[in-house]
Write a protein that holds these residues in place. Structure first.
Motif, PDB file in Angstrom:
ATOM      1  N   LYS A  55       0.866  -1.313   0.071  1.00 46.75           N
ATOM      2  CA  LYS A  55       0.003  -0.099  -0.297  1.00 46.75           C
ATOM      3  C   LYS A  55       0.989   1.456   0.283  1.00 46.75           C
ATOM      4  O   LYS A  55       0.500   2.543  -0.564  1.00 46.75           O
ATOM      5  CB  LYS A  55      -1.201  -0.343   1.447  1.00 46.75           C
ATOM      6  CG  LYS A  55      -1.637  -0.950   1.356  1.00 46.75           C
ATOM      7  CD  LYS A  55      -3.090  -1.152   2.076  1.00 46.75           C
ATOM      8  CE  LYS A  55      -3.702  -1.389   2.016  1.00 46.75           C
ATOM      9  NZ  LYS A  55      -4.363  -2.928   2.524  1.00 46.75           N
ATOM     10  N   LYS A  56       1.866   1.291   0.307  1.00 44.74           N
ATOM     11  CA  LYS A  56       3.125   2.669   0.281  1.00 44.74           C
ATOM     12  C   LYS A  56       3.421   2.481  -1.021  1.00 44.74           C
ATOM     13  O   LYS A  56       3.209   4.142  -1.162  1.00 44.74           O
ATOM     14  CB  LYS A  56       4.347   2.316   1.801  1.00 44.74           C
ATOM     15  CG  LYS A  56       4.571   3.172   2.534  1.00 44.74           C
ATOM     16  CD  LYS A  56       6.131   3.110   3.440  1.00 44.74           C
ATOM     17  CE  LYS A  56       6.133   3.998   4.192  1.00 44.74           C
ATOM     18  NZ  LYS A  56       7.427   3.750   5.205  1.00 44.74           N
ATOM     19  N   MET A  57       3.791   1.513  -1.469  1.00 44.18           N
ATOM     20  CA  MET A  57       4.527   1.960  -3.191  1.00 44.18           C
ATOM     21  C   MET A  57       3.511   2.305  -3.539  1.00 44.18           C
ATOM     22  O   MET A  57       3.614   2.976  -4.616  1.00 44.18           O
ATOM     23  CB  MET A  57       5.216   0.685  -3.248  1.00 44.18           C
ATOM     24  CG  MET A  57       6.342   0.216  -2.155  1.00 44.18           C
ATOM     25  SD  MET A  57       6.616  -1.470  -3.392  1.00 44.18           S
ATOM     26  CE  MET A  57       8.241  -0.485  -4.127  1.00 44.18           C
ATOM     27  N   TRP A  58       2.039   1.644  -3.447  1.00 42.65           N
ATOM     28  CA  TRP A  58       1.139   2.194  -4.323  1.00 42.65           C
ATOM     29  C   TRP A  58       0.585   3.344  -4.027  1.00 42.65           C
ATOM     30  O   TRP A  58      -0.331   4.233  -5.362  1.00 42.65           O
ATOM     31  CB  TRP A  58      -0.757   0.866  -4.412  1.00 42.65           C
ATOM     32  CG  TRP A  58       0.725  -0.182  -6.129  1.00 42.65           C
ATOM     33  CD1 TRP A  58       1.131  -1.055  -5.382  1.00 42.65           C
ATOM     34  CD2 TRP A  58       0.731   0.056  -7.230  1.00 42.65           C
ATOM     35  NE1 TRP A  58       1.451  -2.367  -6.362  1.00 42.65           N
ATOM     36  CE2 TRP A  58       1.731  -1.184  -7.593  1.00 42.65           C
ATOM     37  CE3 TRP A  58      -0.006   0.915  -7.679  1.00 42.65           C
ATOM     38  CZ2 TRP A  58       2.091  -1.342  -8.600  1.00 42.65           C
ATOM     39  CZ3 TRP A  58      -0.152   0.374  -9.525  1.00 42.65           C
ATOM     40  CH2 TRP A  58       0.640  -0.714  -9.685  1.00 42.65           C
ATOM     41  N   GLY A  59      -0.062   3.951  -2.913  1.00 42.69           N
ATOM     42  CA  GLY A  59      -1.134   5.071  -2.963  1.00 42.69           C
ATOM     43  C   GLY A  59      -1.078   5.339  -3.627  1.00 42.69           C
ATOM     44  O   GLY A  59      -2.140   6.016  -3.953  1.00 42.69           O
ATOM     45  N   PRO A  60       0.365   6.829  -4.179  1.00 40.13           N
ATOM     46  CA  PRO A  60      -0.286   8.166  -4.301  1.00 40.13           C
ATOM     47  C   PRO A  60      -0.120   8.163  -6.034  1.00 40.13           C
ATOM     48  O   PRO A  60      -1.001   8.532  -6.811  1.00 40.13           O
ATOM     49  CB  PRO A  60       1.597   8.831  -4.722  1.00 40.13           C
ATOM     50  CG  PRO A  60       2.050   7.949  -3.553  1.00 40.13           C
ATOM     51  CD  PRO A  60       1.605   6.841  -3.005  1.00 40.13           C
ATOM     52  N   ARG A  61       0.524   6.282  -6.648  1.00 38.71           N
ATOM     53  CA  ARG A  61      -0.010   5.734  -8.013  1.00 38.71           C
ATOM     54  C   ARG A  61      -1.016   4.921  -7.780  1.00 38.71           C
ATOM     55  O   ARG A  61      -1.879   5.804  -9.193  1.00 38.71           O
ATOM     56  CB  ARG A  61       1.051   4.468  -8.111  1.00 38.71           C
ATOM     57  CG  ARG A  61       2.180   4.991  -8.125  1.00 38.71           C
ATOM     58  CD  ARG A  61       3.549   3.646  -8.544  1.00 38.71           C
ATOM     59  NE  ARG A  61       4.922   4.080  -8.107  1.00 38.71           N
ATOM     60  CZ  ARG A  61       5.753   4.097  -8.919  1.00 38.71           C
ATOM     61  NH1 ARG A  61       5.333   4.591 -10.377  1.00 38.71           N
ATOM     62  NH2 ARG A  61       6.845   4.733  -8.759  1.00 38.71           N
ATOM     63  N   ALA A  62      -2.143   5.137  -6.736  1.00 37.78           N
ATOM     64  CA  ALA A  62      -3.615   4.634  -7.537  1.00 37.78           C
ATOM     65  C   ALA A  62      -4.401   5.395  -6.891  1.00 37.78           C
ATOM     66  O   ALA A  62      -5.048   5.626  -8.125  1.00 37.78           O
ATOM     67  CB  ALA A  62      -3.385   3.370  -6.306  1.00 37.78           C
ATOM     68  N   ALA A  63      -3.430   6.530  -6.167  1.00 32.27           N
ATOM     69  CA  ALA A  63      -4.323   7.705  -6.155  1.00 32.27           C
ATOM     70  C   ALA A  63      -4.940   8.573  -7.665  1.00 32.27           C
ATOM     71  O   ALA A  63      -5.693   9.298  -8.110  1.00 32.27           O
ATOM     72  CB  ALA A  63      -3.984   9.192  -5.434  1.00 32.27           C
ATOM     73  N   GLN A  64      -4.166   7.993  -9.035  1.00 30.36           N
ATOM     74  CA  GLN A  64      -4.087   8.479 -10.353  1.00 30.36           C
ATOM     75  C   GLN A  64      -5.614   7.403 -10.926  1.00 30.36           C
ATOM     76  O   GLN A  64      -5.861   7.981 -11.632  1.00 30.36           O
ATOM     77  CB  GLN A  64      -3.036   7.795 -11.141  1.00 30.36           C
ATOM     78  CG  GLN A  64      -1.564   8.498 -10.507  1.00 30.36           C
ATOM     79  CD  GLN A  64       0.005   8.461 -11.175  1.00 30.36           C
ATOM     80  OE1 GLN A  64      -0.086   8.766 -12.009  1.00 30.36           O
ATOM     81  NE2 GLN A  64      -0.372   7.005 -10.869  1.00 30.36           N
ATOM     82  N   GLY A  65      -5.866   6.775 -10.138  1.00 29.13           N
ATOM     83  CA  GLY A  65      -7.332   5.804 -10.656  1.00 29.13           C
ATOM     84  C   GLY A  65      -6.861   4.994 -11.884  1.00 29.13           C
ATOM     85  O   GLY A  65      -5.802   4.963 -12.882  1.00 29.13           O
TER      86      GLY A  65
END
Ligand code: HEC
Length: 107
Positions: A55-65
Motif C-alpha cells: 500500500k505504501k508503494m502504491w498509495g500515490p500511484r493508485a490515487a491517479q485512478g
C-alpha cells in the motif's frame, strides 16, 4: 425506452453481483497476464517497480485512478517498459492487470 432502462439496470446489478461475489473474471485474466509478464519486476520491486499489495508503494500511484495507470502501463513510464515489454498484450490485457494490481490493495 423503458426496456432499455431495465436492461441497463439489470446489467448494472449483474456486474455489482459479480464484483460482490469476488468472481469478476477480469481479475483472473489479469492475474494470468500479470504472472507471465509483470511479476518479474512487480513481485520484488525491480528498478523501483511498485510491489503488488504494498500500500505504501502504491498509495500515490493508485490515487491517479485506473485509467491513468493503464495509459502509463501502455505507453511506458520512467523505467517501466511499454506494455511491460510485451507488445503483443492488448489494451484490455493491461487494463485487467491494473484491475488485479489495484484489487490487491483492498485486503
Ligand atoms: C522490466 C520491469 C517491469 C516490468 C516487466 C513491468 N513493469 Fe510496471 N513498472 C516498472 C517500474 C520500474 C515502474 C516504476 C516506474 C516509475 O515510476 O518510474 C513500474 C510502474 C508501473 C505502474 C505504475 C505507473 C504509475 O503511473 O505510477 C503500473 C500500473 C505498471 N507498472 C503496470 C505494469 C504492467 C501491467 C506490467 C505487465 C504487463 C508491468 N508493469 C511490467 C517495471 C516493470
Amino acid at each position: 425506452m423503458m426496456i432499455a432502462r431495465c436492461a441497463r439496470l439489470l446489467l448494472g446489478m449483474l456486474i455489482l453481483l459479480l464484483i460482490a461475489c469476488g468472481k469478476d473474471p477480469r481479475l483472473d485474466e489479469g492475474l494470468k497476464v500479470f504472472t507471465a509478464n509483470c511479476k518479474v519486476c512487480h513481485a520484488q520491486g525491480i528498478n523501483g517497480a511498485p510491489i503488488v499489495g504494498n500500500k505504501k508503494m502504491w498509495g500515490p500511484r493508485a490515487a491517479q485512478g485506473h485509467s491513468v495507470l493503464v495509459s502509463h502501463a501502455i505507453s511506458g513510464y520512467g523505467l517501466m517498459p511499454a506494455r511491460g515489454g510485451n507488445p503483443s498484450l492488448s489494451d484490455e490485457d493491461i487494463s485487467n492487470v491494473v484491475l488485479y494490481m489495484l484489487s490487491q490493495l483492498d485486503n
